[in-house]
Write an enzyme that holds these catalytic residues in place. Sequence first.
Site, PDB file in Angstrom:
ATOM      1  N   CYS A   2       0.771  51.028  26.305  1.00 33.77           N
ATOM      2  CA  CYS A   2       1.769  52.233  26.024  1.00 33.77           C
ATOM      3  C   CYS A   2       1.144  52.888  24.738  1.00 33.77           C
ATOM      4  O   CYS A   2       0.964  52.702  23.480  1.00 33.77           O
ATOM      5  CB  CYS A   2       3.211  51.914  25.744  1.00 33.77           C
ATOM      6  N   ARG A  27      -4.008  54.056  26.677  1.00 29.68           N
ATOM      7  CA  ARG A  27      -3.667  52.712  26.649  1.00 29.68           C
ATOM      8  C   ARG A  27      -3.112  52.440  27.645  1.00 29.68           C
ATOM      9  O   ARG A  27      -1.560  51.096  27.724  1.00 29.68           O
ATOM     10  CB  ARG A  27      -2.534  53.058  25.203  1.00 29.68           C
ATOM     11  N   TRP A  74       2.505  51.632  30.305  1.00 27.17           N
ATOM     12  CA  TRP A  74       1.571  49.751  31.074  1.00 27.17           C
ATOM     13  C   TRP A  74       2.513  49.588  31.034  1.00 27.17           C
ATOM     14  O   TRP A  74       3.406  48.880  30.822  1.00 27.17           O
ATOM     15  CB  TRP A  74       0.477  49.850  30.380  1.00 27.17           C
ATOM     16  N   ASN A 100       6.742  51.133  23.072  1.00 26.50           N
ATOM     17  CA  ASN A 100       6.175  50.109  23.765  1.00 26.50           C
ATOM     18  C   ASN A 100       6.207  49.049  23.155  1.00 26.50           C
ATOM     19  O   ASN A 100       5.793  48.820  21.933  1.00 26.50           O
ATOM     20  CB  ASN A 100       4.371  50.842  22.546  1.00 26.50           C
ATOM     21  N   GLY A 101       6.060  48.237  24.371  1.00 31.59           N
ATOM     22  CA  GLY A 101       6.613  46.254  23.725  1.00 31.59           C
ATOM     23  C   GLY A 101       6.738  45.631  24.450  1.00 31.59           C
ATOM     24  O   GLY A 101       7.422  46.306  25.391  1.00 31.59           O
ATOM     25  N   GLU A 489     -20.365  39.201  29.376  1.00 32.73           N
ATOM     26  CA  GLU A 489     -19.693  40.488  29.063  1.00 32.73           C
ATOM     27  C   GLU A 489     -20.419  41.180  30.637  1.00 32.73           C
ATOM     28  O   GLU A 489     -19.249  41.631  30.474  1.00 32.73           O
ATOM     29  CB  GLU A 489     -20.630  40.569  28.071  1.00 32.73           C
ATOM     30  N   LYS A 493     -18.118  43.395  32.053  1.00 33.24           N
ATOM     31  CA  LYS A 493     -18.364  45.357  32.163  1.00 33.24           C
ATOM     32  C   LYS A 493     -17.769  45.390  34.139  1.00 33.24           C
ATOM     33  O   LYS A 493     -17.371  46.110  34.485  1.00 33.24           O
ATOM     34  CB  LYS A 493     -19.509  45.124  32.003  1.00 33.24           C
ATOM     35  N   GLU A 496     -14.266  44.836  35.521  1.00 37.69           N
ATOM     36  CA  GLU A 496     -13.441  45.567  35.331  1.00 37.69           C
ATOM     37  C   GLU A 496     -13.132  46.823  35.663  1.00 37.69           C
ATOM     38  O   GLU A 496     -12.769  47.447  35.879  1.00 37.69           O
ATOM     39  CB  GLU A 496     -13.232  45.269  33.487  1.00 37.69           C
ATOM     40  N   HIS A 512     -24.581  24.455  39.414  1.00 34.01           N
ATOM     41  CA  HIS A 512     -23.697  22.879  39.128  1.00 34.01           C
ATOM     42  C   HIS A 512     -22.626  23.622  40.219  1.00 34.01           C
ATOM     43  O   HIS A 512     -21.600  23.660  40.179  1.00 34.01           O
ATOM     44  CB  HIS A 512     -23.601  22.207  37.928  1.00 34.01           C
ATOM     45  N   LYS A 611      -6.113  49.670  26.900  1.00 34.17           N
ATOM     46  CA  LYS A 611      -7.390  49.094  26.084  1.00 34.17           C
ATOM     47  C   LYS A 611      -6.964  48.443  25.396  1.00 34.17           C
ATOM     48  O   LYS A 611      -7.741  47.607  24.798  1.00 34.17           O
ATOM     49  CB  LYS A 611      -7.000  50.840  25.515  1.00 34.17           C
TER      50      LYS A 611
HETATM   51  C1  AGP Z   1     -13.249  45.311  27.424  1.00 32.28           C
HETATM   52  O1  AGP Z   1     -14.183  45.634  28.170  1.00 32.28           O
HETATM   53  C2  AGP Z   1     -11.306  45.171  27.861  1.00 32.28           C
HETATM   54  N1  AGP Z   1     -11.429  45.910  28.253  1.00 32.28           N
HETATM   55  C3  AGP Z   1     -11.001  44.085  27.130  1.00 32.28           C
HETATM   56  O2  AGP Z   1     -11.207  42.866  27.351  1.00 32.28           O
HETATM   57  C4  AGP Z   1     -11.103  43.518  25.101  1.00 32.28           C
HETATM   58  O3  AGP Z   1     -12.180  43.357  24.671  1.00 32.28           O
HETATM   59  C5  AGP Z   1     -10.524  42.727  24.519  1.00 32.28           C
HETATM   60  O4  AGP Z   1      -9.031  43.357  25.018  1.00 32.28           O
HETATM   61  C6  AGP Z   1     -10.205  42.618  23.131  1.00 32.28           C
HETATM   62  O5  AGP Z   1      -9.689  43.799  22.276  1.00 32.28           O
HETATM   63  P1  AGP Z   1      -9.919  44.286  20.952  1.00 32.28           P
HETATM   64  O6  AGP Z   1     -11.573  44.219  20.664  1.00 32.28           O
HETATM   65  O7  AGP Z   1      -9.073  44.707  20.629  1.00 32.28           O
HETATM   66  O8  AGP Z   1      -9.347  43.153  20.389  1.00 32.28           O
END
Ligand code: AGP
Length: 616
Positions: A2, A27, A74, A100-101, A489, A493, A496, A512, A611
């Site tokens: 948010c 956000r 969000w 936000n929260g 990673e 990527k 997501e 395995h 984000k």
């Molecule tokens: C990254 O591509 C992600 N969107 C997500 O995993 C992110 O790295 C995670 O939420 C941690 O965020 P931060 O580094 O702001 O703590």
Amino acid sequence: MCGIVGYVGKQKAVPIILEGLKRLEYRGYDSAGLCVPGTRGLPVVKKAGRVDTLAKEVAQHKLTGTSGIGHTRWATHGAVTDANAHPHVSSDGKFALIHNGVIENFAQMKTFLGRKGYTFQSETDTEVLSNLIAYHYAKEPTTPGQNRFLESVRKTLRHVEGTYGIATLCVDFPGEIVAARQASPLILGVGDAEYILASDASALVSRTTNVVYLKDGELAHLTPKTFSISTLDQADVSPVVDTITWSIADADKGKYPHFMLKEIFEQPAALENSMRGRFSADGSTANFGGLNLTPAEFSAIERLMFCACGTAWHACLVTEHLIERFARIPVEVDYASEFRYRNTPLDARTLFFVLSQSGETIDTLAALREAQRKGYRVLAINNVVGSSIAREADGGIYQHVGPEIGVASTKAFTSQLLLGAMVALYLARMRDMSYSDGVEYVNALKSAPDLVRQALKLAPRVKAIAKRYAKSRDMLFLGRMSLFPIALEGALKLKEISYIHAEGYPAAEMKHGPIALISEKCPSVFFAPKGELFNKIVSSMQEIKARKGPIIAIVTAGAELPKGLADEIITLPDCHEAVLPIVASIPVQLLSYYIAVERGCDVDKPRNLAKSVTVE
Ligand code: AGP
């Protein structure tokens, strides 16, 4: 999660709020809304969907006021609907609130307010809060010298359990905003005869670089002429005005179609900024200013613990590998969300690190607090200056990579890999690493930006490969040692931003279980760098090939694969072990980006994500 914007000043508020919301959209982008009072009442415009949808709707209304609040959502409580979008107006029409929260005790409050005759139009916790403010406002008499609006918000927040960054308007106090924070970020921009509130600096940097970072439990009261900060206990706070060191151009896409691509290509510069001034004069070790530990205290460390979430957690795994390999100190890595509840037994000589781009991830913040509660010092590797984690950590290292707007983290990740490698070097040089090995390591790190530049030149080749595999339903990412976290990673990527199911595995673990997925329709991305495990990785590739699985091999120069084994080969420059994970990240970032674009996905705003994850 948010985004919040508030404006008080002399300009028309609508364009300023909409621009701020556009910049905060990363956000959260389920719905958006604003309230800009004019001569009468609290007119709210809100819509499910993106800020552009809101802007079209707002254009139908004549909102000319010079103060107001706006929100991009969000969803937490309640579906993505117009009714659940913020702002939420109290049922007596006196207050409009953005939030936000998560208000954890909202259900009890709702029951209480229902009995008192307050009504609700939405399923949100926020609407309960706006009504509770209205309740206190109606109930409490005005004390001479006090602002009734501010005091009603203060009284309300004393009853709240949970997290909030809020901004609220009161119909009886035109041109004023009361805002507050508890574990959700809120910044106050102090401009030229105007004040701008925002969840992060990107929404206000076009108007001012002078900011006050609100702390937990603080309230800000803005009027057209002045602002004041106080606590929930009514104590006045002298504001500290900081300066943001980056400009609006850093938060723009520039010539790139997406923030993610821009940030991928910014990595050479980002790495340079992360390491600038952080090597010793003799060029044999790292040099950090803000760790707040003496060399003796560092030497006494017998164990390290790293906590983070998502991509930052992958950076912790690479750092673990490098510290254990070069400094020979045992390292443990945990998901922050698990650590905070696990009650892990810890040794007295353990040093804690948390990693977080945003510095606002609630689980990482909670892990930091849990470690501190147990008496440990916690250091943070973090990008956002003034963030909650930066403020609460006992010391730390800022990443200095500028704002990262793309939801998929790229430049912040490779910067964390670099800084993790530097921490490993620092610890190693305190133990057994020789001066000459230190110099070689430092030179390798200094070459990282150039090696990344070379890797970025592979973009057209990776794009062509992406086109061929964009229709896949599943994909495996396989790597060993320090490239196993890069396989994780790569898989994260891809899923997501392209919604392809992907898994990362240590290459030899593949047989395995995951091998059951292999068919001509399930490609495997293999990291096969030159080195002692190269032949073992080739054997794993043979096992995939024998089952008709397509192979995309990411090798380093000099690593010769048997002819015909891989369907695609991407060749990276050969490099030092400490730099390899950084360079190897580039092709998987590019691959996921181009696959997502090929599939028509919204790269910068992937579905269901935000984000920074500021709710549990
Ligand atoms: C990254 O591509 C992600 N969107 C997500 O995993 C992110 O790295 C995670 O939420 C941690 O965020 P931060 O580094 O702001 O703590």
